[in-house]
Every structure is written in C-alpha cells, then in structure tokens.
Design a protein around this motif. Structure first.
Motif, PDB file in Angstrom:
ATOM      1  N   ILE A 165       0.846  -1.198   0.000  1.00 26.27           N
ATOM      2  CA  ILE A 165       0.000   0.000   0.000  1.00 26.27           C
ATOM      3  C   ILE A 165       0.880   1.246   0.000  1.00 26.27           C
ATOM      4  O   ILE A 165       1.848   1.328   0.755  1.00 26.27           O
ATOM      5  N   VAL A 166       0.536   2.197  -0.860  1.00 26.94           N
ATOM      6  CA  VAL A 166       1.131   3.532  -0.799  1.00 26.94           C
ATOM      7  C   VAL A 166       0.179   4.420  -0.004  1.00 26.94           C
ATOM      8  O   VAL A 166      -1.029   4.416  -0.245  1.00 26.94           O
ATOM      9  N   GLU A 167       0.722   5.161   0.935  1.00 26.03           N
ATOM     10  CA  GLU A 167      -0.113   5.965   1.833  1.00 26.03           C
ATOM     11  C   GLU A 167       0.367   7.413   1.886  1.00 26.03           C
ATOM     12  O   GLU A 167       1.563   7.675   1.999  1.00 26.03           O
ATOM     13  N   VAL A 168      -0.579   8.337   1.795  1.00 26.43           N
ATOM     14  CA  VAL A 168      -0.314   9.752   2.027  1.00 26.43           C
ATOM     15  C   VAL A 168      -1.224  10.182   3.166  1.00 26.43           C
ATOM     16  O   VAL A 168      -2.439  10.006   3.081  1.00 26.43           O
ATOM     17  N   SER A 169      -0.644  10.705   4.232  1.00 24.53           N
ATOM     18  CA  SER A 169      -1.439  11.025   5.414  1.00 24.53           C
ATOM     19  C   SER A 169      -1.102  12.418   5.929  1.00 24.53           C
ATOM     20  O   SER A 169       0.063  12.839   5.901  1.00 24.53           O
ATOM     21  N   GLY A 170      -2.114  13.125   6.375  1.00 26.77           N
ATOM     22  CA  GLY A 170      -1.923  14.457   6.939  1.00 26.77           C
ATOM     23  C   GLY A 170      -2.771  14.657   8.181  1.00 26.77           C
ATOM     24  O   GLY A 170      -3.894  14.143   8.267  1.00 26.77           O
ATOM     25  N   GLU A 171      -2.220  15.373   9.139  1.00 22.29           N
ATOM     26  CA  GLU A 171      -2.959  15.742  10.344  1.00 22.29           C
ATOM     27  C   GLU A 171      -2.718  17.224  10.582  1.00 22.29           C
ATOM     28  O   GLU A 171      -1.563  17.664  10.662  1.00 22.29           O
ATOM     29  N   PHE A 172      -3.792  18.002  10.698  1.00 19.59           N
ATOM     30  CA  PHE A 172      -3.677  19.453  10.722  1.00 19.59           C
ATOM     31  C   PHE A 172      -4.429  20.021  11.919  1.00 19.59           C
ATOM     32  O   PHE A 172      -5.565  19.638  12.180  1.00 19.59           O
ATOM     33  N   GLU A 173      -3.762  20.934  12.639  1.00 20.96           N
ATOM     34  CA  GLU A 173      -4.349  21.563  13.806  1.00 20.96           C
ATOM     35  C   GLU A 173      -4.961  22.917  13.433  1.00 20.96           C
ATOM     36  O   GLU A 173      -4.354  23.696  12.702  1.00 20.96           O
ATOM     37  N   LEU A 174      -6.134  23.187  13.963  1.00 20.57           N
ATOM     38  CA  LEU A 174      -6.754  24.500  13.906  1.00 20.57           C
ATOM     39  C   LEU A 174      -6.729  25.062  15.322  1.00 20.57           C
ATOM     40  O   LEU A 174      -7.322  24.483  16.236  1.00 20.57           O
ATOM     41  N   ASN A 175      -6.018  26.172  15.527  1.00 23.95           N
ATOM     42  CA  ASN A 175      -5.815  26.727  16.854  1.00 23.95           C
ATOM     43  C   ASN A 175      -6.280  28.178  16.912  1.00 23.95           C
ATOM     44  O   ASN A 175      -6.072  28.943  15.978  1.00 23.95           O
ATOM     45  N   GLN A 176      -6.883  28.552  18.030  1.00 25.03           N
ATOM     46  CA  GLN A 176      -7.317  29.929  18.223  1.00 25.03           C
ATOM     47  C   GLN A 176      -6.210  30.705  18.933  1.00 25.03           C
ATOM     48  O   GLN A 176      -5.825  30.361  20.051  1.00 25.03           O
ATOM     49  N   PRO A 177      -5.689  31.759  18.327  1.00 26.57           N
ATOM     50  CA  PRO A 177      -4.605  32.530  18.945  1.00 26.57           C
ATOM     51  C   PRO A 177      -5.097  33.354  20.142  1.00 26.57           C
ATOM     52  O   PRO A 177      -6.301  33.588  20.302  1.00 26.57           O
ATOM     53  N   PHE A 178      -4.157  33.814  20.955  1.00 20.57           N
ATOM     54  CA  PHE A 178      -4.460  34.790  21.994  1.00 20.57           C
ATOM     55  C   PHE A 178      -4.635  36.166  21.353  1.00 20.57           C
ATOM     56  O   PHE A 178      -4.123  36.434  20.267  1.00 20.57           O
ATOM     57  N   ASP A 179      -5.345  37.053  22.052  1.00 21.31           N
ATOM     58  CA  ASP A 179      -5.415  38.447  21.615  1.00 21.31           C
ATOM     59  C   ASP A 179      -4.012  39.051  21.590  1.00 21.31           C
ATOM     60  O   ASP A 179      -3.097  38.589  22.276  1.00 21.31           O
ATOM     61  N   ASP A 180      -3.868  40.137  20.830  1.00 20.90           N
ATOM     62  CA  ASP A 180      -2.554  40.775  20.708  1.00 20.90           C
ATOM     63  C   ASP A 180      -2.159  41.587  21.941  1.00 20.90           C
ATOM     64  O   ASP A 180      -0.976  41.857  22.146  1.00 20.90           O
ATOM     65  N   ASN A 181      -3.136  41.981  22.753  1.00 17.32           N
ATOM     66  CA  ASN A 181      -2.810  42.843  23.900  1.00 17.32           C
ATOM     67  C   ASN A 181      -2.387  42.012  25.114  1.00 17.32           C
ATOM     68  O   ASN A 181      -2.997  42.046  26.188  1.00 17.32           O
ATOM     69  N   ASP A 241       0.087  29.346  16.422  1.00 22.79           N
ATOM     70  CA  ASP A 241      -0.163  29.277  14.984  1.00 22.79           C
ATOM     71  C   ASP A 241      -1.616  28.861  14.740  1.00 22.79           C
ATOM     72  O   ASP A 241      -2.035  27.797  15.210  1.00 22.79           O
ATOM     73  N   PRO A 242      -2.407  29.673  14.006  1.00 25.53           N
ATOM     74  CA  PRO A 242      -3.798  29.289  13.736  1.00 25.53           C
ATOM     75  C   PRO A 242      -3.918  27.967  12.975  1.00 25.53           C
ATOM     76  O   PRO A 242      -4.849  27.200  13.203  1.00 25.53           O
ATOM     77  N   PHE A 243      -2.962  27.730  12.084  1.00 27.25           N
ATOM     78  CA  PHE A 243      -2.981  26.498  11.283  1.00 27.25           C
ATOM     79  C   PHE A 243      -1.609  25.845  11.383  1.00 27.25           C
ATOM     80  O   PHE A 243      -0.592  26.481  11.124  1.00 27.25           O
ATOM     81  N   LYS A 244      -1.572  24.597  11.795  1.00 27.46           N
ATOM     82  CA  LYS A 244      -0.294  23.916  12.004  1.00 27.46           C
ATOM     83  C   LYS A 244      -0.326  22.510  11.418  1.00 27.46           C
ATOM     84  O   LYS A 244      -1.310  21.790  11.574  1.00 27.46           O
ATOM     85  N   ILE A 245       0.753  22.142  10.742  1.00 24.26           N
ATOM     86  CA  ILE A 245       0.903  20.772  10.241  1.00 24.26           C
ATOM     87  C   ILE A 245       1.496  19.935  11.367  1.00 24.26           C
ATOM     88  O   ILE A 245       2.654  20.101  11.732  1.00 24.26           O
ATOM     89  N   SER A 246       0.698  19.059  11.956  1.00 27.79           N
ATOM     90  CA  SER A 246       1.232  18.180  12.991  1.00 27.79           C
ATOM     91  C   SER A 246       1.790  16.897  12.385  1.00 27.79           C
ATOM     92  O   SER A 246       2.758  16.332  12.916  1.00 27.79           O
ATOM     93  N   GLN A 247       1.211  16.429  11.268  1.00 31.85           N
ATOM     94  CA  GLN A 247       1.767  15.299  10.523  1.00 31.85           C
ATOM     95  C   GLN A 247       1.477  15.489   9.038  1.00 31.85           C
ATOM     96  O   GLN A 247       0.406  15.972   8.671  1.00 31.85           O
ATOM     97  N   LEU A 248       2.424  15.104   8.204  1.00 30.92           N
ATOM     98  CA  LEU A 248       2.228  15.087   6.757  1.00 30.92           C
ATOM     99  C   LEU A 248       3.348  14.249   6.162  1.00 30.92           C
ATOM    100  O   LEU A 248       4.511  14.630   6.238  1.00 30.92           O
ATOM    101  N   TYR A 249       2.996  13.093   5.613  1.00 26.22           N
ATOM    102  CA  TYR A 249       4.038  12.191   5.127  1.00 26.22           C
ATOM    103  C   TYR A 249       3.520  11.291   4.009  1.00 26.22           C
ATOM    104  O   TYR A 249       2.310  11.131   3.814  1.00 26.22           O
ATOM    105  N   ILE A 250       4.478  10.737   3.287  1.00 24.27           N
ATOM    106  CA  ILE A 250       4.208   9.757   2.234  1.00 24.27           C
ATOM    107  C   ILE A 250       4.907   8.465   2.631  1.00 24.27           C
ATOM    108  O   ILE A 250       6.056   8.493   3.095  1.00 24.27           O
ATOM    109  N   GLY A 251       4.246   7.333   2.443  1.00 25.15           N
ATOM    110  CA  GLY A 251       4.853   6.088   2.865  1.00 25.15           C
ATOM    111  C   GLY A 251       4.428   4.893   2.046  1.00 25.15           C
ATOM    112  O   GLY A 251       3.469   4.949   1.262  1.00 25.15           O
ATOM    113  N   ILE A 252       5.163   3.821   2.216  1.00 26.93           N
ATOM    114  CA  ILE A 252       4.881   2.542   1.567  1.00 26.93           C
ATOM    115  C   ILE A 252       4.806   1.469   2.643  1.00 26.93           C
ATOM    116  O   ILE A 252       5.708   1.350   3.483  1.00 26.93           O
TER     117      ILE A 252
END
Length: 372
Positions: free
Chosen positions: A76-92, A109-120
């Motif tokens: 099996i060839v596998e492409v897998s991704g795991e992505f975080e959606l995070n709410q930032p703190f206010d700037d003040n 980071d509002p959007f973060k790549i926690s996993q992203l890989y290609i595998g066999i």
C-alpha cells in the motif's frame, strides 16, 4: 499570508472536511480516502502561569486528519496528513521587562501541520518520509488538547511528539523495530545536524514493551545548540476495562556552549531546562510516569502520575524535582459528542519574584465532537 487569508483558508478547509468527515471514500478499485474530525470547545484555567495574564480563557480548537491509500500488488502507498486548527491569543498580551522573554510561549499558529508524510507499507516493512509521530516510546494517556499541556512532564518537556525525516519500521509477529533519521527538532532544521532514533519492542493487543534511544550532537545554530538525547523504556498492559501503561527516560538537555539565556528568542521551558552547565556537557535527569485508563460504555477515566528528577547544578529554580498528577474524565452524551474535565496538580517549586503569585494547579472542561 495575511490573517484574513488564513481565516478564509481555515473556513474552506473545515467546509471541505466536514462534507466527507468520518467516512472512507472509495475513489477507484485500488484507492481509498479516509477523513476524521475532532473539534473541542473549552474553558482553561492554568494557575501555573498566573503571572502571564493568559491563565484563564475560553477557546476552541480542531484536529483534522486525512489518509489516502492506494493498493498495489505487494503493498500500500499511503499519504497522510494531520492538521491543527488553533485559536490565537489576543494581541494585547501583558508585557514588561520580565514577561517579554516569555512572549513567544503565547504565540499560537492558527494552522499547524502536525503530521504530513508519504509512505509505503509492505508485508513486514514500512517506509515513511515526512513529518510523523515520533517512534520514541509509546504514550497511552488520553488526548484532549492540541498543545498537549495535559500530558506527563517527560512528554511535554523532553520527548518530541512529532519528528521530520525518514522512518523505517519492521514487524514480524509480536516483534517490532523502528529506525528514524530526523531533524531532531520540532520543525525544519536550522543546521545540518541530524538525529537518530531507534526503538525495539514487543507488542500485541494486550501487552507491549519497548526500549528507545535518541542521539544527536545538538539542535540549533552553533552557539545556540542544545542537547536533546534520551534513552527510554515503555510498557502497556490491557486487562478488562483497564489499560495500564508507563514510561521511563534518562534525559540529556541544556546548551552545549556558554549562552546567555536572556538572548533566547524561541519558546522557553517554564522549568528552566534552557540552561548552560559546562562546556560540551549536558545536564542530565531521570523521570517517568504511571498511567491508568478505565473505559466502560460511555465513560472514560484517566489518572497519570509522574516525576522528573534533574541533575543538581546549584540552581534551585532548576534543581527541584517536578511532580505532576493529571486526572481526566470523559462522558459520552451521544455517539461522537462528549463532555470532558481535566485537572492538573504539581508540587510547589522555587519561583522567580515575577512568578510569586502563581499556584501549582490547572483545570479545564469542555465539549468535544468527533467523527471517525
């Protein structure tokens, strides 16, 4: 990328995933796409950082996971991704001459790549290339936050959750062997130094155990290089409704060369692990934790207790052992919809004057919606 562009991308991303979440989509006779979603809304009160002004907040976050598999004759060839959606703190954010050096710790980071890989995946072998969960050790505590603040000390401070590089895995029966050549840091590397990780283990549905090691000559640019080496043991036993697990590590950390910690511009450890001891000599420590999960019908309970004992180098802020107790309860209200409660307690430790108002506990509660 502007904040408006980031928001638009996240909304579009959620919309696309929500349409397909929790189902395996058959693309053709040899290809399959699986998508999962985990959304959490919560209240967090962390009195350990009471001095920051950021200790109490409502928030939301999400975790999106997708895997594309394509079968061929031998595997099996596998492409897998795991992505975080995070709410930032206010700037003040509260900033003064004492708190400014910790400002980076509250940059999210509002959007973060926690996993992203290609595998066999072959019969006994697996090869992956990209960013992936670290093969070091094996953690079985309950996951309820993207930041992983609610996990054992050796997991939040020493062992990286993910690594980026080349991963090899061999399995035959209950025997497993992992080998990885990775950056050694959390993201892309800042120099040519690379780390090696190895884990040898035995595993089945009811039992697993393994020995792991990670070695590297230093992470970061030359004058800022830090040690990040450890050797560990992990084990798990499942019996009835209980899963009992734990990890132990011998850890090496600290700057390789003399470096003024006031010049740190990246996230700092609140436990003074960003420290110089002796030239080309790591600071050492030993720690571990004991974890119990109890699961029955619509109830899941998790108790975790751990300690870390750093080498005594004459600095009370660093030398005092850290003891952490974590308790979690998850109740399923309807399938895929949970309410959760988290409590964390630590031992009292010496503090800098600016931190004098902080207490040694944290708690959170919230709702979680999952489609898997």
């Amino acid at each position: 990328m502007s904040k408006r562009s980031i928001v638009f991308f996240i909304v579009l991303f959620i919309a696309c995933f929500s349409t397909l979440a929790g189902v395996d989509v058959r693309i053709d006779d040899s290809s399959k796409l699986g998508i999962n979603v985990d959304i959490r809304s919560f209240y967090l009160n962390d009195q350990r950082i009471q001095w920051s002004g950021q200790e109490a907040t409502f928030g939301v976050e999400g975790l999106l996971n997708s895997t594309l598999e394509r079968r061929f004759k031998n595997g099996i060839v596998e492409v897998s991704g795991e992505f975080e959606l995070n709410q930032p703190f206010d700037d003040n954010i509260l900033v003064d001459e004492f708190r400014e050096k910790y400002l980076q710790n509250f940059t999210v980071d509002p959007f973060k790549i926690s996993q992203l890989y290609i595998g066999i995946r072959l019969k006994n072998f697996e090869i992956f290339f990209g960013k992936k969960d670290s093969p070091f050790g094996s953690d079985h505590s309950v996951f309820l936050s993207n930041s992983r603040y609610d996990h054992p000390f050796i997991r939040t401070e020493a062992i990286l959750w993910q690594e980026t590089g080349l991963f090899f895995k061999y399995s035959s029966g209950i025997f497993t062997a992992d080998l990885a050549i990775v950056n050694g840091g959390s993201e892309q590397d800042t120099n040519s130094s690379k780390a090696g990780i190895v884990r040898i283990g035995l595993g089945s549905k009811k039992f697993s155990a393994g020995i792991s090691a990670k070695f590297q000559d230093g992470i970061g640019s030359e004058q800022q290089k830090v040690f990040k080496n450890h050797i560990g043991f992990d084990a798990k036993i499942c019996t009835g409704n209980f899963t009992i697990s734990g990890e132990l590590i011998y850890d090496e950390y600290g700057f390789r060369k003399e470096f003024d910690s006031d010049n740190i511009f990246w996230k700092r450890s609140f436990y003074y692990r960003d420290i110089f001891f002796k030239f080309e000599t790591p600071v050492t420590g030993f720690g571990g934790y004991f974890n119990i999960n109890y699961s029955r019908k619509k109830l899941l309970m998790n108790i975790n207790y751990g300690e870390f004992h750093p080498e005594e180098i004459g600095n009370p802020l660093h030398d005092t052992p850290v003891k952490r107790l974590i308790a979690k309860v998850i109740v399923e209200l309807v399938p895929g919809f949970d309410i959760f409660l988290v409590g964390i307690g630590e031992n009292e430790r010496p503090k800098e004057p600016v931190f004098s108002g902080a207490s040694s506990y944290a708690f959170s509660f919230g709702l979680r919606f999952r489609i898997k």
